[in-house]
Every structure is written in structure tokens, then in C-alpha cells.
Write a protein that holds these residues in place. Sequence first.
Motif, PDB file in Angstrom:
ATOM      1  N   ARG A 104      -3.669  -6.714  -2.217  1.00 12.88           N
ATOM      2  CA  ARG A 104      -3.208  -5.535  -1.114  1.00 12.88           C
ATOM      3  C   ARG A 104      -2.250  -4.495  -1.657  1.00 12.88           C
ATOM      4  O   ARG A 104      -1.048  -4.960  -1.932  1.00 12.88           O
ATOM      5  CB  ARG A 104      -2.524  -6.217  -0.241  1.00 12.88           C
ATOM      6  CG  ARG A 104      -3.715  -7.353   0.623  1.00 12.88           C
ATOM      7  CD  ARG A 104      -2.950  -7.785   1.826  1.00 12.88           C
ATOM      8  NE  ARG A 104      -4.219  -8.408   2.490  1.00 12.88           N
ATOM      9  CZ  ARG A 104      -4.146  -9.124   3.647  1.00 12.88           C
ATOM     10  NH1 ARG A 104      -3.064  -9.223   4.338  1.00 12.88           N
ATOM     11  NH2 ARG A 104      -5.114  -9.423   4.584  1.00 12.88           N
ATOM     12  N   ASP A 267       0.465 -13.494   3.294  1.00 13.12           N
ATOM     13  CA  ASP A 267       0.054 -12.993   4.435  1.00 13.12           C
ATOM     14  C   ASP A 267       1.296 -12.059   5.292  1.00 13.12           C
ATOM     15  O   ASP A 267       1.190 -11.060   5.646  1.00 13.12           O
ATOM     16  CB  ASP A 267      -0.125 -14.226   5.498  1.00 13.12           C
ATOM     17  CG  ASP A 267      -0.621 -13.520   6.799  1.00 13.12           C
ATOM     18  OD1 ASP A 267      -1.336 -12.561   6.866  1.00 13.12           O
ATOM     19  OD2 ASP A 267      -0.203 -14.383   7.882  1.00 13.12           O
ATOM     20  N   ASP A 271       2.211  -7.630   5.734  1.00 12.59           N
ATOM     21  CA  ASP A 271       2.408  -6.758   6.845  1.00 12.59           C
ATOM     22  C   ASP A 271       3.840  -6.181   6.781  1.00 12.59           C
ATOM     23  O   ASP A 271       3.760  -4.829   7.279  1.00 12.59           O
ATOM     24  CB  ASP A 271       2.485  -7.569   8.076  1.00 12.59           C
ATOM     25  CG  ASP A 271       1.245  -7.920   8.933  1.00 12.59           C
ATOM     26  OD1 ASP A 271       0.435  -8.089   8.218  1.00 12.59           O
ATOM     27  OD2 ASP A 271       1.129  -8.549   9.967  1.00 12.59           O
TER      28      ASP A 271
HETATM   29 MN    MN Z   1      -1.962 -11.151   7.962  1.00 15.67          MN
END
Ligand code: MN
Length: 376
Positions: A104, A267, A271
Motif C-alpha cells: 500500500r 490494516d 487507513d
Molecule cells: Mn482496512
Amino acid sequence: MRHKVAVIPGDGVGPEVVREGMKVLKATMETTNGLDLVFEEFPYGGEYYLKTGRLISEDELEELSEFDAIYLGAVGDPRVPPGILEKGVLLAIRFHFDQYVNLRPVKLYPGVPCPLKGKKPEDIDFYVVRENTEDFYIDMGGRAGKRVEAEHQLKRELYRTKFGLDIEVSGDEIAYQIGVMSRKGAERVIKYAFELARAENRKRVTAVDKANVLTHIYGLWREAFEEVARGYPDIETEFAFIDAITMWIVKNPEWYEVVVTPNMFGDIITDLGAMIQGGMGLAPGGNINPGGVSMFEPIHGSAPKHAGKNVANPIASILAGKMMLEELGEREAAAKIEKAVKEILREGKLRTYDLGGKSKTSEVGDAIANKIRRME
Ligand code: MN
Ligand code: IPM
């Protein structure tokens, strides 16, 4: 080259953003010699589950293994209890194809408003390499000692009559969930992070954990990191606790280059990463198995309240398409997509609601596709 891509538009805004992503990929195909993408759509997601009672079966997963990559919109439907679609479709694919890297990039493009005061595009440009198949995501756990409701009521009544207390009486019910880390699992994703640092000319790799409390699982993680790091003496290393790094990413994002993290912490910080690059509408991700079938998706979810209105920002999805091309070895075509996205963002004329504008999903997709068509 010819690449077969399985497309899963999924739920909520998924179909709308994937449509724009494909539009852009097709424009790239028209203007890139030899690039041949063949798309096939699959219906998995909430609507399909509600109609048929099916998620994704072993046979259907096998069918996907015929493809070179998977392009996903979003999975999640408010009509379905949490966990069913997430585990039954999204995690099922990540695990089946052993997509052990969740890559990411966190990158602030010029012209995009950043919520961090004084931070510029050169300050926010790093990669999060999230482990994607272990940790607390392995679905090992359970509940025990569930008492019948009547028994609780009886106890409550007893407290009330005996002591004049009206208190909630909890049963002896417990729940537990186990996180597992394997040495092999840790090593391979950490190695990926170091290789990425080398390939992208980054000088530092930061490892995230909570080894001061969860000593077993993240103790192993640290050992694996130290061992892999020995093979990369040219790259600086450091450890950061998950709580501290959320603070530092806000305060000094410019420090970070490549951040490698266990699944659940990854995770959470991605964000955060999405917000500092301008919001979820701009953040793509790749679920990567370097030797197998990888899946690319915007990291925002299905955003049901915006679904069907042609308002969602398609850029995260479009950039996921760019990451897919990179993984397929189509670097030149991928670069075109990034260039077009960058120009649209810099010009600032077309902006979806999340960026303070009124543009439609399809307008942004059209403009990016047209820019690509006009490139030499
Ligand atoms: Mn997530
Ligand atoms: C993500 C999502 C998923 C995750 C959910 C939907 C299972 O939040 O891709 O970040 O936790 O990995």
C-alpha cells in the motif's frame, strides 16, 4: 503481452469505480504497443450471496487461478452481517492465492489537499508492506462458557432482592482469538520489503510491532527482521511500536520510506496513511504473491451510502490498475496511468466530493482515459 484479468466489481461503489478503472486500462491498451488485456467478470459479493447463498467456492477459486491477475472493486454489504463477505470472499481469495504481501503506497500527489499542516508531496511518499496471510487474520478462535439468558436474569433478580442492587450480571462467557506468525511467513514479507527498498532506492526499512507486550508473536517477528536485515547492509533499519508509529506518521511522515508490518497493525496504519495522502478515494493496494496470482483493489470499502450515485472517487481504483500493470511487468503502461492521474489532480478542475468538488465518478475516469489517449 497478453494478460487475462479476472474482474470482481463486488458491492457498493465497487462496480462504479471498477468501471472507470477498466476504462483507463483500456485507454492504456489502445496506446501501448503489444499490451493486450483480456477481462472476464465474476459476480462474487453481497448481491450474489443474497441471491444464491454462495460466497466463493474452492472450484471457483481454482477457476480464478487461470488468470494472470484479479481486479477487485469492493466487498461489503450492510444487509449481510459483518465478517461473512469479508472472510468468505476477500480473505478467501487472499489466503487461497497466498497473497502474502499487501502493498500500500502512501503518496501525496501535488494539488491534493493534505490534512497535515505544512506537509508537501515530498514529505509524504512511502510504502507500507503489510503481511497479508497471518497474525490475527487466520480465523482461529472461539467462544466458550455461554450461559443461558434466564440464568443471567435470575442472578440479577437475586442481587436486586438481596442487596437492592440493579446491576448487569455478566455470565462466564469468554472469547478468544489467536494470532499466529510463522518464521517463514515473517521472513518472506520482510524480504519483500527490503527488495522493494533496494528497487525503489529507499534507504530505510522500519519494522512495526508491539513486541513490548505481545512478546511471543512479535518477538519472532523481530528476530526474523534482524536476520533478513543482515542480508541488506546497505539499508538502514529500525523498530517502531504500533502505538508510537501512528503518532510519528502524523508528526514526521517524511521520515518513512518502507514500513513493514504484521497484518492487523498494517490494516490500521494504512487507513491512517490513506488519510494523509488525501483520503480513501486516492489509496490503492495490491495483494501480491510474487510468484502467483495477485489481486488489486482500492483500499476503501464498498461505501454503500454513496453507491449508485456516480459520485465515488475512482482514482484509488485507477491507481490499483496501475499497480496491477506494474506487477504484470507492464511498467511503461503503468507510468502512463500515474502521469495522467497526477495531471488531473494537479490541474484540480475535476474533483469528486471527497476532494471538495462536484465531479462525477465517470467524468474523472473519462478525463484520465482521454489524457492517456493524448499521450505520445
Ligand atoms: Mn482496512
Ligand atoms: C482492508 C480491509 C479488510 C482487512 C477487511 C474488509 C477484511 O479493511 O483491506 O484493509 O481488514 O484487511
